[in-house]
Write a protein that holds these residues in place. Structure first.
Motif, short mmCIF file in Angstrom:
data_model
loop_
_atom_site.label_atom_id
_atom_site.label_comp_id
_atom_site.label_asym_id
_atom_site.label_seq_id
_atom_site.Cartn_x
_atom_site.Cartn_y
_atom_site.Cartn_z
N SER A 45 0.82 -1.22 0.00
CA SER A 45 0.00 0.00 0.00
C SER A 45 0.85 1.26 0.00
O SER A 45 0.44 2.31 -0.50
CB SER A 45 -0.93 -0.01 1.20
OG SER A 45 -0.20 0.00 2.42
N CYS B 116 -6.87 5.26 -8.21
CA CYS B 116 -7.54 4.64 -7.06
C CYS B 116 -7.46 3.12 -7.20
O CYS B 116 -8.18 2.53 -8.02
CB CYS B 116 -9.00 5.09 -6.99
SG CYS B 116 -9.22 6.88 -6.83
N TYR C 246 -4.80 1.32 -2.11
CA TYR C 246 -4.16 2.63 -1.90
C TYR C 246 -4.75 3.66 -2.85
O TYR C 246 -5.39 3.33 -3.86
CB TYR C 246 -2.64 2.54 -2.06
CG TYR C 246 -2.17 2.14 -3.46
CD1 TYR C 246 -2.00 3.12 -4.45
CD2 TYR C 246 -1.87 0.83 -3.76
CE1 TYR C 246 -1.56 2.76 -5.71
CE2 TYR C 246 -1.43 0.47 -5.02
CZ TYR C 246 -1.28 1.44 -6.00
OH TYR C 246 -0.85 1.09 -7.25
N MET C 247 -4.51 4.95 -2.49
CA MET C 247 -4.82 6.10 -3.34
C MET C 247 -3.49 6.74 -3.75
O MET C 247 -2.56 6.82 -2.94
CB MET C 247 -5.67 7.13 -2.59
CG MET C 247 -6.98 6.57 -2.06
SD MET C 247 -8.00 7.84 -1.27
CE MET C 247 -6.97 8.26 0.14
N TYR D 9 -5.94 3.61 2.24
CA TYR D 9 -7.24 4.15 2.66
C TYR D 9 -7.30 4.24 4.20
O TYR D 9 -6.68 3.45 4.91
CB TYR D 9 -8.38 3.26 2.15
CG TYR D 9 -8.57 3.32 0.65
CD1 TYR D 9 -9.38 4.29 0.06
CD2 TYR D 9 -7.92 2.42 -0.19
CE1 TYR D 9 -9.57 4.36 -1.31
CE2 TYR D 9 -8.10 2.47 -1.57
CZ TYR D 9 -8.91 3.44 -2.12
OH TYR D 9 -9.08 3.50 -3.49
N HIS D 10 -8.07 5.19 4.67
CA HIS D 10 -8.38 5.32 6.09
C HIS D 10 -7.16 5.61 6.95
O HIS D 10 -7.02 5.10 8.06
CB HIS D 10 -9.09 4.05 6.60
CG HIS D 10 -10.23 3.62 5.75
ND1 HIS D 10 -11.34 4.41 5.53
CD2 HIS D 10 -10.42 2.47 5.04
CE1 HIS D 10 -12.17 3.76 4.74
NE2 HIS D 10 -11.63 2.58 4.42
N ALA E 64 -6.99 11.06 6.53
CA ALA E 64 -8.04 10.92 5.51
C ALA E 64 -9.38 11.29 6.10
O ALA E 64 -9.66 11.08 7.28
CB ALA E 64 -8.07 9.49 4.99
N THR F 181 -13.75 11.24 5.27
CA THR F 181 -14.81 10.66 4.45
C THR F 181 -15.83 11.74 4.15
O THR F 181 -16.38 12.37 5.06
CB THR F 181 -15.49 9.50 5.19
OG1 THR F 181 -14.52 8.50 5.49
CG2 THR F 181 -16.58 8.88 4.34
N SER G 172 -13.10 8.94 -0.04
CA SER G 172 -12.00 9.09 0.91
C SER G 172 -11.10 10.20 0.38
O SER G 172 -10.58 10.11 -0.75
CB SER G 172 -11.23 7.77 1.04
OG SER G 172 -10.16 7.92 1.94
N CYS H 213 -10.80 9.39 -3.67
CA CYS H 213 -11.20 8.14 -4.35
C CYS H 213 -12.54 7.68 -3.81
O CYS H 213 -12.82 7.82 -2.60
CB CYS H 213 -10.17 7.04 -4.11
SG CYS H 213 -8.63 7.29 -5.03
N LEU I 69 -15.29 5.33 -2.27
CA LEU I 69 -15.22 4.16 -1.38
C LEU I 69 -16.14 3.03 -1.83
O LEU I 69 -15.86 1.87 -1.60
CB LEU I 69 -15.56 4.57 0.05
CG LEU I 69 -14.52 5.47 0.73
CD1 LEU I 69 -15.02 5.88 2.11
CD2 LEU I 69 -13.19 4.75 0.84
#
Length: 943
Positions: free
Chosen positions: A73, A142, A146-147, A222-223, A227, A229, A238, A261, A263
């Motif tokens: 990631s 995306c 991962y972003m 992510y998260h 980050a 939402t 995200s 990106c 979710l």
């Protein structure tokens, strides 16, 4: 040339790792492609099944990095294993360890370990190379894990109408002004707050922040803590808002590295997958959008409009959203079996791809690529059981479906027994087939079980119908997950059967029943009363039991324990015994045959004028079920005679406790016969029979004596059966006869057949047996059609090319009375005049039993009787009796014999049929088959 460096990330290979031998990947292990800005590698699951495997990256300096989830990631790698165990490896062209040439050519070295374990593994090395250009000013990628955002870091020229287009930039100026020169730093904007980190600190937080010759890159799982939402037009995004800057003494370079990106945004109908994303990612767009363009694809590959139309893929747009619609079951996805709470079902998965381009005043060209794997919710699949059983084939034939190919049938439970399906057995047969009406779930399991298999429950339900029940539990497994589920089936079929029939007769001492078997009673258990009938139990009780493949004959004494004495009166004794067929499991009575006979006893009470009284009574031990003895009123008076069935008292009217009384004109003597238990003779009797003799007081008896010629004595007839039997001999000597197990006898065309008809169990030398007519049929029924005459009116059939030959019978060890035998020979099936159509025949004869007295010779003169004498014989019915007799089956072989004719043995068919001739009055035989059928067999007088 440039390489993406790892800022502050330290990874190394263990110093104790074993030395491995690297080699190129074998053919078929890998499939590689360049898909837009992504390296794509597919690994053949057949190479990896049941083995240890792992993937590592080799950087340009030769250093090896194992691809762990954290490394993947942070550095831009993705490893997925789908529900079918297909392994896919993806890497961004801007991933760590990629060797980059002019931001156009990208090279990556992948190392794959495959083996039985971590130590014993082969190492394969594959170098990948992809070209990608031109780049958009800002590109967002995306991925599943991962972003990533990369932006140009080229400094644009100063325009006259320059205007600051991001508040975030102005917000970081204090931090940038006070920051230490020569160090890349990043500022995260979180709900009005700011969080500044050096690149080293960001790497420690699992961010990837790198630079190439012309671009700045930020990558984050992510998260992360930074980050947020955000709900944009109904879709959760995200979002990471960040600015990355580099300070020199004379300038500060600030780059917007915000990324967003989707979710999810997926919804489902019964037949569609709908993926919705915002048309404008508002957290990324700060100025007007001039134009946009959207493409969709699968597995990272964009599809053109023609292909989308062929596969029924669509992209719907409105002012705020983009909606991609894909049919569930489309060819670019796959189904997988699952089990939820014991219920079989499936899921459909497809890896969707979205490319969205737009232009705005702040950035110019923007590009976002989204890889979006979609799996439908669990779709329960009702299983379809198809019963193709045809009862006449005596075989259960059922199929269970419909399944995906990843379902295997592992076990069958039939009745109470379980069987692995990979073991051979005669109890059932199972195989895998396909359902031609299904395209996806088309696997079916076909089960065949013979109805005579021990796992099938057989039950007679009455009216000539037998029911067959098969309980099945299918146990199936979804591979490779080993998810097990079951499916029960309850199968019932009915079949019309031939019921057994019976005939019976009685003599003075015994009761006999002959049962002709049906098609299913071989599975039933025979009982006499409550005693199971077997050869051993019959012998122990003094029964005579004869069995063959088609008939059972049982003869029991009239006073046997299983005989029911229904009535005792002055006419005699009425007895009955029951022959029952019971279910072999429940012992329920299926068929009941009852034989009832009356045994007469004359002169039960005789009163002599001299005052002598004779009383004959039947013994009651069997009737009452206890041991005892008969007594008169005076217990000291003993019976004069005793037998197995009766007791006779003979005494004078003034003895044995006899009382006398007068009533009108009669003097009456009275006594009684009482039955007492032997163990308690002083107690009350169990049975009393009152007897009395009446004498007329005023009667006069006149006696006269005169001489006269004695009349001819009258004949008091006695009754009993005369039994005939037809057998086939092996040769003309008639010394060897075919036994019961030899039938059906095999004969070739024109072979001689030696037939013998015999009167059984008769020692009267004055009786002679004559053949009247003999014929052959294709059925055991002598009345069936067609018929082929062999002997007509005691003569051979003159229409046959080979006439019937009669053979004389001489006295021998086996033949005590030659007159009780007749023998003849026929050529096998020549009597049909060449019109051969049947495979087996049966022989039948009508016979006459006549006196041998020469005075009556013209009535039964011999083998060939002139017409006039036949008429005379038919007119006199007092000198002979008639009957019928039949043989067992003879099979006709059309093959030419290679040597001497061989007699083949077949099924246990009846070797000889017996015809019974009765004399005397009628005997009533009651036959019960789930009801009562009465049959009267009239016996003819034997002179």
């Amino acid at each position: 040339m440039a390489s993406i460096l790892l800022f502050g990330l330290i990874l190394s290979v263990s110093a104790t790792a074993p030395e491995v031998w690297m080699q190129s990947a074998p053919p078929g292990l890998l499939k590689t492609e360049c898909r837009d800005s992504v390296f794509w590698v597919g690994l053949n699951k057949d190479f990896l099944a049941g083995k240890f495997w792992q993937i590592s990256i080799v950087d340009p300096a030769g250093k090896i990095y194992l691809v762990t989830p954290r490394f993947a990631s942070q550095c831009g790698y993705t490893i997925t294993v789908d529900l079918w165990n297909n392994v896919e490896f993806r890497a961004s062209v801007l991933s760590c360890c990629v060797h980059i040439v002019n931001d156009e050519q990208f090279n990556l070295t992948v190392q794959i370990h495959v083996g039985t374990n971590r130590i014993m593994a082969s190492t394969y090395v594959q170098t990948l190379s992809c070209m990608y250009s031109p780049w958009a000013a800002r590109e967002i990628f995306c991925e599943e894990n991962y972003m990533q955002v990369s932006v140009q870091r080229k400094i644009p020229p100063i325009e006259d109408d320059y205007a600051q287009d991001s508040q975030d930039w102005s917000l970081i100026l204090p931090e940038a002004s006070s920051a230490e020169s020569g160090i890349w730093q990043v500022v995260f904007h979180i709900s009005g707050d700011k969080r500044t980190m050096t690149v080293k600190e960001a790497h420690q937080m699992n961010y990837g922040i790198n630079s190439t010759m012309s671009r700045i890159l930020l990558r984050a799982p992510y998260h992360t803590n930074e980050a947020q939402t955000v709900l944009v037009h109904g879709v959760l995004l995200s979002v990471i808002r960040s600015s990355t800057f580099y300070k020199q003494h004379w300038m500060i370079l600030v780059v917007d590295t915000a990324v967003a990106c989707p979710l999810d945004g997926t919804s489902f109908t019964d037949d569609l997958i709908i993926w919705t994303v915002p048309r404008i990612f508002t957290p990324l767009v700060t100025s007007a959008v001039h134009q946009d363009n959207t493409s969709m694809g699968v597995n990272g590959i964009k599809l053109n409009s023609t292909t989308m139309g062929e596969r029924n893929y669509t992209i719907d747009k409105n002012d705020t959203a983009l909606a991609i619609r894909v049919p569930i079951g489309a060819q670019d996805g796959y189904y997988k079996s699952l089990v939820v709470d014991g219920q079989y079902g499936i899921k459909y998965s497809i890896n969707l791809f979205l490319e969205h381009l737009w232009e705005d005043e702040a950035w110019g060209l923007n590009k976002i690529n989204v890889i979006h794997p979609v799996t439908t919710p669990f779709i329960p699949q009702p299983l379809v059981l198809i019963d193709d059983t045809i009862p006449e084939q005596w075989l259960f034939n059922v199929s269970l479906g419909n399944f995906l190919p990843d379902v295997e049938l592992t076990k069958l439970t039939l009745g109470t027994q379980s069987f692995p399906v990979d073991e051979e057995t005669l109890i059932f047969n199972v195989y895998t087939g396909t359902n031609p009406n299904e395209t996806t779930l088309n696997r079916i399991f076909i089960l065949e079980v013979p109805m005579e298999s021990p796992v099938v429950d057989r039950k007679y339900i009455g009216d000539g119908v037998e029911q067959y029940t098969l309980d099945v539990i299918y146990t199936m497994t979804v591979v490779p997950e080993n998810l097990t589920f079951t499916h029960p089936a309850h199968l019932i079929h009915q079949h019309t059967i031939v019921l057994p029939v019976a005939d019976g007769f009685c003599d003075e001492e015994n009761m006999t029943l002959m049962v002709t078997h049906g098609t299913s009673d071989r599975y039933w258990i025979p009982f006499i009363g409550n005693v199971q009938l077997t050869p051993d139990s019959a012998a122990q009780r003094g029964y005579h039991l004869t069995e063959n493949g088609t008939h059972s004959v049982i003869t029991i004494p009239r006073d046997a324990a299983e005989v029911v004495h229904e009535a005792i009166n002055e006419q005699g004794l009425h007895n009955r015994f029951e022959f029952k067929f019971r279910d072999n499991e429940t012992l329920e009575v299926l068929v009941n045959f009852s034989v009832s006979c009356s045994f007469s006893i004359s002169d039960l009470i005789t009163c002599f004028p001299s005052g002598r009284i004779v009383i004959t009574v039947l013994k009651l031990e069997a009737l009452l079920g206890v041991d005892g003895k008969m007594m008169l009123k005076d217990k000291t008076c003993r019976p004069k005679e005793r037998s197995a069935f009766k007791v006779t008292f003979d005494f004078s009217a003034n003895t044995c406790g006899t009382s006398r009384r007068f009533e009108e004109d009669y003097m009456i003597y009275e006594n009684e016969v009482a039955f007492f238990k032997k163990s308690a003779p002083a107690s009350d009797p169990l049975y009393r029979l009152a007897v009395s003799c009446h004498y007329h007081v005023n009667d006069t008896l006149h006696l006269q004596f005169e001489h006269q010629v004695n009349p001819q004595p009258t004949v008091v007839p006695g009754y009993g059966p005369l039994i005939l039997m037809m057998q086939l001999a092996k040769d003309v000597s008639y010394s060897a006869l075919y036994e019961e197990g030899d039938y059906p006898v095999v004969k070739y065309l024109t072979d001689p057949v030696y037939v013998e008809v015999q009167l059984l169990h008769n020692e009267d030398p004055q009786i002679e047996l004559f053949l009247q007519d003999c014929w052959a049929t294709a059925s055991p029924d002598r009345r069936s059609i067609p018929q082929w005459p062999l002997i007509i009116h005691s003569c051979e059939n003159k229409a046959d090319l080979y006439r019937t030959t009669f053979h004389p019978v001489a006295e021998s060890e086996r033949v005590q009375y030659p007159a009780h035998f007749k023998r003849f020979e026929v050529q096998m099936f020549t009597f049909t005049l060449g019109n051969y159509t049947e495979e087996q025949v049966y022989f039948h004869c009508s016979v006459a039993l006549c006196r041998k007295d020469p005075v009556n010779r013209f009535l039964c003169p011999g083998q060939c009787v002139p017409r006039k004498q036949r008429i005379g014989r038919s007119a006199d019915r007092t000198h002979h009796v008639q009957g019928y007799v039949s043989s067992g089956a003879v099979l006709i072989s059309t093959e030419f014999p290679t040597g001497e004719n061989q007699m083949e043995q077949g099924d246990n068919n009846l070797s000889s049929s017996r015809a019974v001739l009765f004399g005397g009055s009628a005997i009533i035989v009651t036959l019960m088959v789930l009801g009562v059928i009465s049959c009267k067999c009239q016996m003819k007088k034997l002179d």
